[in-house]
Design an enzyme around this catalytic site. Structure first.
Site, PDB file in Angstrom:
ATOM      1  CG  HIS A 119     -83.984  16.511  35.322  1.00 46.38           C
ATOM      2  ND1 HIS A 119     -83.230  15.890  36.281  1.00 46.38           N
ATOM      3  CD2 HIS A 119     -83.271  16.462  34.170  1.00 46.38           C
ATOM      4  CE1 HIS A 119     -82.116  15.463  35.733  1.00 46.38           C
ATOM      5  NE2 HIS A 119     -82.106  15.805  34.459  1.00 46.38           N
ATOM      6  CG  HIS A 138     -80.384  18.924  36.872  1.00 45.17           C
ATOM      7  ND1 HIS A 138     -81.245  18.920  35.813  1.00 45.17           N
ATOM      8  CD2 HIS A 138     -79.226  18.390  36.421  1.00 45.17           C
ATOM      9  CE1 HIS A 138     -80.636  18.418  34.748  1.00 45.17           C
ATOM     10  NE2 HIS A 138     -79.412  18.085  35.095  1.00 45.17           N
ATOM     11  CE  LYS A 163     -81.234  18.820  26.000  1.00 47.37           C
ATOM     12  NZ  LYS A 163     -80.169  17.822  26.101  1.00 47.37           N
TER      13      LYS A 163
HETATM   14  N1  ARG Z   1     -75.271  17.690  32.896  1.00 49.61           N
HETATM   15  C1  ARG Z   1     -75.403  16.321  33.297  1.00 49.61           C
HETATM   16  C2  ARG Z   1     -76.875  15.919  33.278  1.00 49.61           C
HETATM   17  O1  ARG Z   1     -77.718  16.751  33.410  1.00 49.61           O
HETATM   18  C3  ARG Z   1     -74.851  16.063  34.674  1.00 49.61           C
HETATM   19  C4  ARG Z   1     -73.377  16.263  34.787  1.00 49.61           C
HETATM   20  C5  ARG Z   1     -72.790  15.560  35.953  1.00 49.61           C
HETATM   21  N2  ARG Z   1     -71.378  15.748  36.066  1.00 49.61           N
HETATM   22  C6  ARG Z   1     -70.486  15.109  35.347  1.00 49.61           C
HETATM   23  N3  ARG Z   1     -69.206  15.419  35.526  1.00 49.61           N
HETATM   24  N4  ARG Z   1     -70.801  14.210  34.461  1.00 49.61           N
HETATM   25  O2  ARG Z   1     -77.178  14.753  33.151  1.00 49.61           O
END
Ligand code: ARG
Length: 641
Positions: free
Chosen positions: A162, A165, A159
């Site tokens: 964005h 991130h 994905k």
């Molecule tokens: N992968 C998730 C996202 O892109 C963020 C993860 C953040 N960390 C966590 N432990 N939830 O939305």
């Protein structure tokens, strides 16, 4: 301590002032605070423990370097204004501070310039790269280091990477450096979104559209393209089934034969992407070697690619974890404890936690679906448990966009209700606002690499604007890349984390205003001053700057700059409290402004070594502080540009 004690003796102080938990050798402000505390305790009779913490920075330089708020001394039945004046009048002659200045109920203290020059600069040269950092703050009583596990960046495979991130990466990198500077042991953890049926969809898509060659060359882009294509088909199929079903209902009402349409529906339901993906993902869950094998390859290739990109931002992870890595046992344990502690309840076969009892805002959270599968939230509970088991941390940090405020608030609350207070009490969500309009010249940005490339190219263009200078830069490609990255990072860290900001390529790449290129330019210019001075006089190269006599540096610009340099360790400490990159940035801009204001007044060209050398040393010290600050932010200071 010996050097410092000698310097202070030279100024007329018998002992190094040192209140408890202060670090005179690392932080010049500690010396002044301790010293003023001692003198104030003598004249007021108030306990030093009360005085010390009330000595604060001033908002305006004309109020002094440190200020005492007399009301904070909590003295009863005194006319505070008159008492402030009395304290100032009684304050004895000191080698470090001038006669205090009273404004209302505040007593302001100005550091004596000659003390500043002789104390601060040698301290900076001695500490060098570690000036401003103080590793003692990260130590526990038993002398071991405190440990933080920080979850940041954490993108989802296949994905787009964005803006959320991007910000998490930048802010998380900064916080890691900040804690390390305070002596903590930091475990940088990337919690990839790498599990779920969508990875079954991706694998099926690879069968249809994948190319081995493309995958190896550009895994992140290729997987994303495949994912988009195959999800479109998946969606078309779903739409088709929906439409057919509606037609069947209608046809039946009209008494028409529906068998052909029903057969079509059945075919899609049994052989379509969605079903294939479901089966595939089941294979992954069951640990079937083939299913796991392909997914693992996607994951590993993506990680390889991420690593290269993160390296451009000076970020290296200790662990690439992810949703896939959380053991079923950990999640099962979580749900078991929830039942035991009566935290959860059954809701039509699913398991939910009703948090509205505790706060309306927290709502109801599903922790297990009807079919027994776990969710993002359940995985995070398992993940937290595993982080505790593996690292025994003193802090668990989650650097995640404020869109996930609810998710993390639910997570921490559930942990607390489960009786896992050892986890919830050390957990912290570091949130941040959105980036608006993050589009580059090639359209809306999807991948970090594209953003960095575009900004780098733009920077290259800007650099070409000054042909003469451009020709002197050794590797313009690399320099423009670094400058571009600084531009993006500084724009991101300039405001408070929670604020949204506009991604503005023209503004961030400008050399004017408070931008990344401006800071880099300030650094490069300081480097160039040193280079030129050494070119003109080789002997300067081997000179130990810490031993230079700084007595000559009494010009107001010099003193002002030294004052700025003196406050870096305190600024760093304060940053640890605010946890805001802007605390460092604001300081660095202010300090760089003081540097550039000095150039005309403090030139390093006269042939008089007595004037020249201390000035040069001052610039070298400024470069060191700027460099240290930039590195905390995760910027790579350039020496030429
Ligand atoms: N992968 C998730 C996202 O892109 C963020 C993860 C953040 N960390 C966590 N432990 N939830 O939305």
């Amino acid at each position: 301590m010996e050097e410092l004690s000698k310097t202070l003796k030279g100024l007329g102080l018998e002992q190094v002032p040192q209140e408890p938990n202060t670090y005179p050798e690392l932080n010049p402000f500690d010396i002044y605070r301790s010293h003023i505390t001692e003198l104030l305790a003598e004249v007021s009779g108030v306990d030093k423990k009360i005085i010390y913490p009330t000595l604060a920075w001033t908002a305006k330089p004309e109020n002094g370097d440190l200020q005492l708020a007399v009301p904070a001394l909590r003295l009863k039945g005194k006319d505070l204004k008159a008492y402030a004046q009395e304290l100032a009048d009684k304050f004895p002659e000191s080698p470090l501070v001038k006669k205090p200045v009273v404004t209302g109920t505040f007593v302001g203290f100005f550091f004596k310039p000659e003390s500043l020059t002789s104390i601060v600069l040698p301290l900076i040269f001695k500490a060098g790269q570690s000036y401003g950092f103080n590793k003692s703050f990260g130590l526990k009583e038993d002398g071991s280091k405190k440990k933080m596990v920080i979850d940041f960046s954490s993108p989802n495979i296949a994905k787009p990477f964005h803006a959320g991130h991007l910000r998490s990466t930048i802010i998380g990198g900064f916080l890691s450096n900040l804690y390390e500077g305070m002596g903590w042991d930091v475990v940088r953890l990337n919690y990839l979104g790498d599990w779920g049926k969508q990875y079954g969809v991706l694998a099926i898509g690879f069968d249809y559209f994948g190319s081995e060659e493309e995958l190896v060359k550009n895994p992140i882009g290729h997987l994303y393209d495949i994912y988009v294509k195959v999800s479109n088909i998946q969606k078309d199929e779903a739409d088709k089934v929906k439409a057919l079903k509606a037609e069947v209902v209608k046809d039946k009402e009209e008494g028409k034969d529906t068998s052909a349409k029903e057969a079509e529906i059945k075919k899609i339901e049994e052989e379509g992407i969605d079903e294939k993906a479901r089966q595939y993902f089941k294979g992954m869950v069951d640990g079937e070697p083939k299913a796991i094998g392909i997914w693992k390859r996607f994951r590993e290739l993506s990680i390889e690619k991420y690593k290269q990109t993160y390296a451009r931002l000076n970020i290296h992870y200790d662990v690439y974890s992810g949703e896939s890595q959380i053991k079923d046992e950990s999640m099962d344990l979580g749900v078991k404890v929830m039942w035991e502690k009566k935290v959860c309840e059954d809701s039509e076969g699913a398991v939910i936690v009703d948090l509205t009892k505790h706060s309306k805002k927290l709502g109801k959270a599903v922790v297990q679906k009807k079919d027994g599968t776990s969710l993002y939230l359940t995985r995070d509970i398992g993940a937290a448990y595993e982080r505790m088991q593996t690292y025994h941390p003193d802090k668990l940090m989650y650097v995640v966009a404020s869109q996930q405020d609810l998710h993390l608030a639910q997570l921490f609350k559930i942990e607390e209700l489960m009786g896992w207070k050892d986890i919830s009490s050390i957990s912290q969500h570091i949130n941040f606002g959105m980036v608006l309009g993050m589009s580059t010249r090639k359209g809306t940005a999807k991948f970090l690499d594209d953003i960095l490339r575009d900004v780098g190219e733009k920077m290259h263009e800007v650099m070409r604007g000054n042909q003469a200078k451009y020709e002197q830069v050794e590797d313009p490609e690399k320099t423009s890349d670094t400058l571009g990255i600084s531009a993006v990072m500084v724009q991101d860290m300039k405001g408070k984390r929670i604020n949204n900001y506009h991604f503005d390529m023209d503004r961030m790449t400008s050399f004017e205003g408070d931008t990344g290129p401006y800071l880099q330019y300030a650094h490069a210019r300081l480097c160039s001053i040193y280079r030129k001075a050494v070119d003109a006089d080789e002997s300067l190269k081997d000179l130990d700057l810490a031993t230079v006599d700084f007595g000559e540096l009494q010009e107001p610009h010099a003193v002002d700059l030294i004052r700025q340099l003196a406050s870096w360790p305190d600024t760093f400490l304060n940053t640890f409290k605010t946890q805001e990159p802007t605390t460092v940035l604001t300081y660095l801009f202010k300090m760089s402004h003081a540097v550039s204001a000095s150039y005309d007044h403090l030139q390093v060209v006269s042939s008089d070594k007595k004037v020249n050398v201390p000035r040069l040393a001052l610039y070298v010290a400024a470069r060191q502080v700027l460099n240290n600050g930039m590195r905390v932010l995760g910027l790579s200071p350039v020496e030429r540009m």
